[in-house]
Design a protein around this motif. Structure first.
Motif, PDB file in Angstrom:
ATOM      1  N   PRO A  46       1.077  -0.896   0.307  1.00 48.80           N
ATOM      2  CA  PRO A  46      -0.214  -0.177   0.097  1.00 48.80           C
ATOM      3  C   PRO A  46       1.334   1.733   0.023  1.00 48.80           C
ATOM      4  O   PRO A  46       1.739   1.618   0.619  1.00 48.80           O
ATOM      5  CB  PRO A  46      -0.674   0.080   1.269  1.00 48.80           C
ATOM      6  N   GLY A  47       0.540   1.869  -0.578  1.00 51.98           N
ATOM      7  CA  GLY A  47       1.779   3.691  -0.627  1.00 51.98           C
ATOM      8  C   GLY A  47       2.635   2.914  -1.692  1.00 51.98           C
ATOM      9  O   GLY A  47       3.427   4.456  -2.524  1.00 51.98           O
ATOM     10  N   ALA A  48       2.785   2.159  -2.036  1.00 52.96           N
ATOM     11  CA  ALA A  48       4.338   1.955  -2.462  1.00 52.96           C
ATOM     12  C   ALA A  48       3.929   2.528  -4.343  1.00 52.96           C
ATOM     13  O   ALA A  48       2.454   2.185  -4.980  1.00 52.96           O
ATOM     14  CB  ALA A  48       4.704   0.656  -2.848  1.00 52.96           C
ATOM     15  N   SER A  49       4.795   2.536  -5.736  1.00 49.24           N
ATOM     16  CA  SER A  49       4.829   3.174  -6.394  1.00 49.24           C
ATOM     17  C   SER A  49       5.774   3.045  -7.415  1.00 49.24           C
ATOM     18  O   SER A  49       6.154   2.092  -6.857  1.00 49.24           O
ATOM     19  CB  SER A  49       4.983   4.351  -6.669  1.00 49.24           C
ATOM     20  N   THR A  76      10.656  -4.290  -8.162  1.00 47.54           N
ATOM     21  CA  THR A  76      10.877  -2.633  -7.124  1.00 47.54           C
ATOM     22  C   THR A  76      12.284  -3.628  -6.508  1.00 47.54           C
ATOM     23  O   THR A  76      13.141  -1.983  -5.707  1.00 47.54           O
ATOM     24  CB  THR A  76      10.353  -2.429  -6.373  1.00 47.54           C
ATOM     25  N   GLY A  77      12.903  -5.198  -6.054  1.00 46.03           N
ATOM     26  CA  GLY A  77      13.763  -4.939  -5.693  1.00 46.03           C
ATOM     27  C   GLY A  77      13.652  -5.860  -4.065  1.00 46.03           C
ATOM     28  O   GLY A  77      14.737  -5.996  -3.471  1.00 46.03           O
ATOM     29  N   THR A  78      12.211  -5.407  -4.092  1.00 44.84           N
ATOM     30  CA  THR A  78      11.815  -5.628  -2.171  1.00 44.84           C
ATOM     31  C   THR A  78      10.523  -6.684  -2.376  1.00 44.84           C
ATOM     32  O   THR A  78       9.341  -6.883  -3.334  1.00 44.84           O
ATOM     33  CB  THR A  78      11.299  -4.276  -2.010  1.00 44.84           C
ATOM     34  N   ALA A  79      10.451  -7.437  -1.249  1.00 50.12           N
ATOM     35  CA  ALA A  79       9.238  -8.488  -1.352  1.00 50.12           C
ATOM     36  C   ALA A  79       8.687  -8.175   0.470  1.00 50.12           C
ATOM     37  O   ALA A  79       7.535  -8.118  -0.120  1.00 50.12           O
ATOM     38  CB  ALA A  79      10.269  -9.770  -0.911  1.00 50.12           C
TER      39      ALA A  79
END
Length: 157
Positions: free
Chosen positions: A22-25, A154-157
Motif C-alpha cells: 500500500p502506498g508504494a509506486s 522494485t527489488g523488495t519482497a
C-alpha cells in the motif's frame, strides 16, 4: 471487437501496481522494463488512468504511479474505458435504407435489429467487465505472485 494493444498494457500494469505494498509506486521506466514496452507510449496510457482516477502519480526521484483507490474499487471496465473511451464499437449507418435493396420507410421505423443485437452484446460485455475488480484479479493469482512481482519490479519482497 478488437481492442488496441494499449488495453492489454494498462490492464497488466494496473494489476502489477495492485500487487505492490500500500502506498508504494512504480515508475514508467520500471513498468516499461518489466513488460518490455516503449516507455513514452506507456506513459501516455498511464496518464490516461490518472485522469480517470484509477491511478495516482507522484513526481520526483521516487515518483511513479500507484493505485488511486483500493483494488476493490477499480473495475476492468474503468481501466478499459480510460484508454479506449466509452463509445460502442458498432455504429449502424442505416445501409438498409440505401441502394437497390433499400427498405421502404415504414419498414425502418424500428431500430435496426442488427444494431439492437450489437448494442445488447456491447452492454453485456460492459456489465461483465464492470463486475470484475482488480481485487478479484489479485484473488485469482497464485499466492506467490505479489511477492515475486514486488521483487522483480522494485527489488523488495
Amino acid at each position: 471487437m478488437k481492442l488496441p494493444v494499449s488495453t492489454e498494457w494498462v490492464l497488466h500494469c494496473a494489476t502489477t501496481l495492485a500487487q505492490l505494498d500500500p502506498g508504494a509506486s512504480a515508475s514508467t521506466t520500471q513498468l516499461a522494463q518489466y513488460y518490455d514496452l516503449p516507455a513514452p507510449y506507456l506513459a501516455k496510457q498511464l496518464k490516461a488512468l490518472v485522469k480517470a482516477g484509477a491511478l495516482a502519480a507522484t513526481t520526483g526521484p521516487r515518483g511513479g504511479f500507484r493505485l488511486a483507490r483500493p483494488a476493490s474499487e477499480i473495475t476492468l471496465l474503468q481501466l478499459v474505458e480510460a484508454v479506449d473511451g466509452t463509445s460502442p464499437p458498432y455504429e449502424c449507418r442505416e445501409i438498409r435504407r440505401r441502394g437497390r435493396g433499400a427498405l421502404p420507410a415504414e419498414e425502418c421505423r424500428r431500430t435496426c435489429v442488427l444494431a439492437e443485437k450489437m448494442a445488447q452484446a456491447h452492454e453485456a460485455w460492459r456489465r461483465s467487465l464492470a463486475a470484475v475488480t482488480l481485487a478479484d484479479i489479485l484473488d485469482s493469482l497464485p499466492a506467490s505472485a505479489p511477492a515475486r512481482t514486488r521483487l522483480r519490479l522494485t527489488g523488495t519482497a
